[in-house]
Design an enzyme around this catalytic site. Structure first.
Site, PDB file in Angstrom:
ATOM      1  N   GLU A 423      20.959   2.058  31.641  1.00 29.29           N
ATOM      2  CA  GLU A 423      22.208   2.827  31.799  1.00 29.29           C
ATOM      3  C   GLU A 423      22.211   3.653  33.079  1.00 29.29           C
ATOM      4  O   GLU A 423      22.707   4.772  33.119  1.00 29.29           O
ATOM      5  CB  GLU A 423      22.460   3.725  30.579  1.00 29.29           C
ATOM      6  CG  GLU A 423      22.612   2.987  29.280  1.00 29.29           C
ATOM      7  CD  GLU A 423      23.680   1.904  29.333  1.00 29.29           C
ATOM      8  OE1 GLU A 423      24.580   1.998  30.176  1.00 29.29           O
ATOM      9  OE2 GLU A 423      23.599   0.965  28.533  1.00 29.29           O
ATOM     10  N   GLY A 424      21.678   3.085  34.135  1.00 32.31           N
ATOM     11  CA  GLY A 424      21.570   3.784  35.413  1.00 32.31           C
ATOM     12  C   GLY A 424      20.253   4.524  35.459  1.00 32.31           C
ATOM     13  O   GLY A 424      20.033   5.470  34.696  1.00 32.31           O
TER      14      GLY A 424
END
Length: 561
Positions: A423-424
């Site tokens: 998620e980043g």
């Protein structure tokens, strides 16, 4: 190891950090939800945590099969309505605040972190459809996603495109009937296939013909595992193939799939939102997911702490004052355990604060929207960093027994290690903080947060840290791009510890007014945090103000010499 939900701690943070009373939730309802979720998680999901790790999901030619017991436990989750808590009432949900749904998800994940990824992803799919789906899509899919009867996924990553979303190549070709032919391969898709829900709703980023390059040309598509019959029930299988599942370090109960769409030229999807609106729609899902990944840090920290405390209380080794004692009595073990407690509480306070801003922003509070944007990279990055730290300390408390699999302590660290990556990555979160979030409202959101912390902070180390964060943040707003990025990670950590210190000091001040075991522990953990962890962050000031030139003093070849 028996799992016990931290209900008293959750309620305390909801009351005094999230201030859930302002969100219209009755106290009796709050207690019923927290206690019910705790009982359900302990009885149904926690017993499957070990088999999820040791047996794990299994790939077959016909799809992914979960270990024995998982389907029954998931159906019990659906039947109990646990997925409906934060979903809109218009689609069969209970319409409760997002922050309360986060508390329930925390409990489920602390009991079984890999399993809890399934509802975590579904929450993100619901958000994307709520904000960007057509009325027909919402009416068709949201009621089933809300209950968990159907699950959701997010399909971004491709073999040639990791964090570079603009390099995606999956194609979406109009079929002339309002649907699209989807063709391409996606990797690292959590719960991309399984045998727990009746359908899987894939949200897929793809390019239409003649789409411009980069992120501007991406559109978002809804691609179900099973096409729907006229009555809305799952029908024939869509043209989606599970190529493989990853052999991972941890989270073995969460199948991470390679999915191939349209191998036979017959994978049907429908556009969500406008053409080329994919990034906007996907970030609705990702921002939600980033908070829930920060929440995973809380989950694993809580589980690791419970396990370490139980071991330390039962492991007799060494003596104090002439008597054999359990290792919990030794000062260094006590230090580690109190640090685990304090960091878990701090991570929970940070993530719950951000989650409560989701609710306030949804109600139209512009300041809450800006603060949520500012807090999201802190919650995701620092929450997961703390989950890893606490899980590692849990192994250390166990000593040599922590390094072998039988105690279960190693599983927490293996499960946690992905959270700073997906998620980043946390480096991307830090870049987002200094590159975009500091400058929100011409620096106004950051200035308002600093002012609120200053007004409440009492301890000298905390006031000093807030000043250092303010000074460093102002300098970064004036710095060039390379210097901002070079300093971004230490600055994010400093800023996160300042926010956590502010919240922990508040909690400790409130706890000092009582004398129950829980409140005494809360006060002790808050004091430990402010006196020992906050000063550590002050040591990051130099790195948070350093220039990038030292990083490039030698070239890449010399760096590898």
């Amino acid at each position: 190891m028996p799992f016990t939900a931290p209900v008293a701690e959750q309620r305390f943070v909801l009351d005094h950090v999230a201030r859930v009373g302002d969100l219209g939730v009755d106290g009796d309802v709050l207690d019923a939800v927290l206690e019910g979720a705790g009982e359900f998680a302990a009885g149904s999901w926690a017993p499957l945590d070990r088999v999820g790790d040791t047996v794990g999901a299994r790939w077959t030619e016909t799809g992914v099969i979960m270990p024995d017991g998982f389907r029954d436990a998931y159906q019990a989750y659906v039947a109990g309505g646990w997925g409906t808590i934060g979903s809109p009432e218009a689609y069969g949900g209970q319409g409760m605040p997002f922050v309360l749904a986060a508390a329930v998800l925390e409990t489920l994940g602390a009991a079984n972190m890999g399993f809890a990824l399934l509802p975590t992803l579904t929450v993100g799919a619901i958000e994307a459809l709520l904000h960007h789906g057509s009325p027909e899509q919402q009416a068709t899919y949201l009621p089933k996603l809300a209950t968990g009867e159907w699950s959701g996924t997010m399909n971004l990553t491709e073999p040639q495109a990791g964090s570079d979303v603009g390099a995606l190549r999956t194609r979406a070709t109009p079929r002339g009937d309002g649907t699209f032919l989807i063709e391409g391969t996606k990797i690292y898709i959590s719960f991309g296939d399984h045998d727990l829900a009746d359908n899987i709703v894939h949200l897929v980023l793809a390019r239409t013909p003649d789409a411009p390059p980069g992120t501007r040309g991406l559109s978002l598509f809804l691609v179900p595992k099973f096409r729907l019959n006229a009555d809305g029930s799952p029908g024939e299988a869509n043209d989606i193939r599970v190529v493989s599942i990853e052999h991972k370090m941890g989270l073995h109960a969460s199948p991470t799939c390679v999915l191939s769409f349209g191998d036979n030229g017959d994978c049907t999807g429908e556009l969500i939102g406008p053409e080329f609106g994919g990034i906007r729609a996907m970030f609705t899902m990702m921002n939600n997911a980033r908070l829930n990944v920060g929440l995973q840090g809380v989950q694993v920290a809580e589980a690791a702490t419970q396990r370490a405390l139980a071991y330390a209380a039962g492991r007799v080794q060494g003596a104090r004052n002439g008597a054999d004692v359990a290792i919990v009595e030794h000062p260094d073990v006590r230090r580690m355990l109190l640090r685990m407690r304090a960091q878990t509480m701090a991570a929970r306070a940070l993530v719950y604060l951000a989650a409560a801003e989701v609710d306030r922003a949804a109600a139209g509070d512009a300041d809450a929207r800006a603060r949520l944007d500012l807090l999201t990279p802190l919650a995701k990055a620092h929450g997961t960093d703390l989950g890893n730290e606490v899980a590692s300390l849990g192994i250390q408390v166990h000593g040599g027994m922590g390094y072998v699999e039988e105690t279960g302590a190693a599983q927490h660290f293996r499960d946690a290690r992905i959270t700073p990556i997906y998620e980043g990555t946390n480096g991307i979160q830090a870049a987002d903080l200094v590159g975009r979030k500091l400058a929100l409202d011409n620096g106004g959101a950051f200035a308002r947060l600093i002012a609120e912390m200053r007004e409440e902070a009492a301890a000298a180390p905390l006031r000093d840290l807030i000043d250092a964060v303010d000074e460093s943040g102002r300098a970064l707003l004036r710095a060039d791009s390379d210097d901002r990025l070079a300093a971004s990670y230490p600055f994010l950590t400093m800023c996160s510890v300042a926010v956590c210190g502010w919240l922990m000091e508040r909690e400790g001040r409130i706890a000092a007014s009582g004398n129950t075991p829980f409140l005494r522990l809360k006060a002790a953990a808050a004091r430990f945090y402010v006196e020992q962890i906050v000063p550590e962050a002050l040591g990051l000031r130099a790195a948070a103000q350093a220039k990038a030139d030292v990083l490039y003093q030698v070239d890449a070849a010399t760096l590898a010499a």
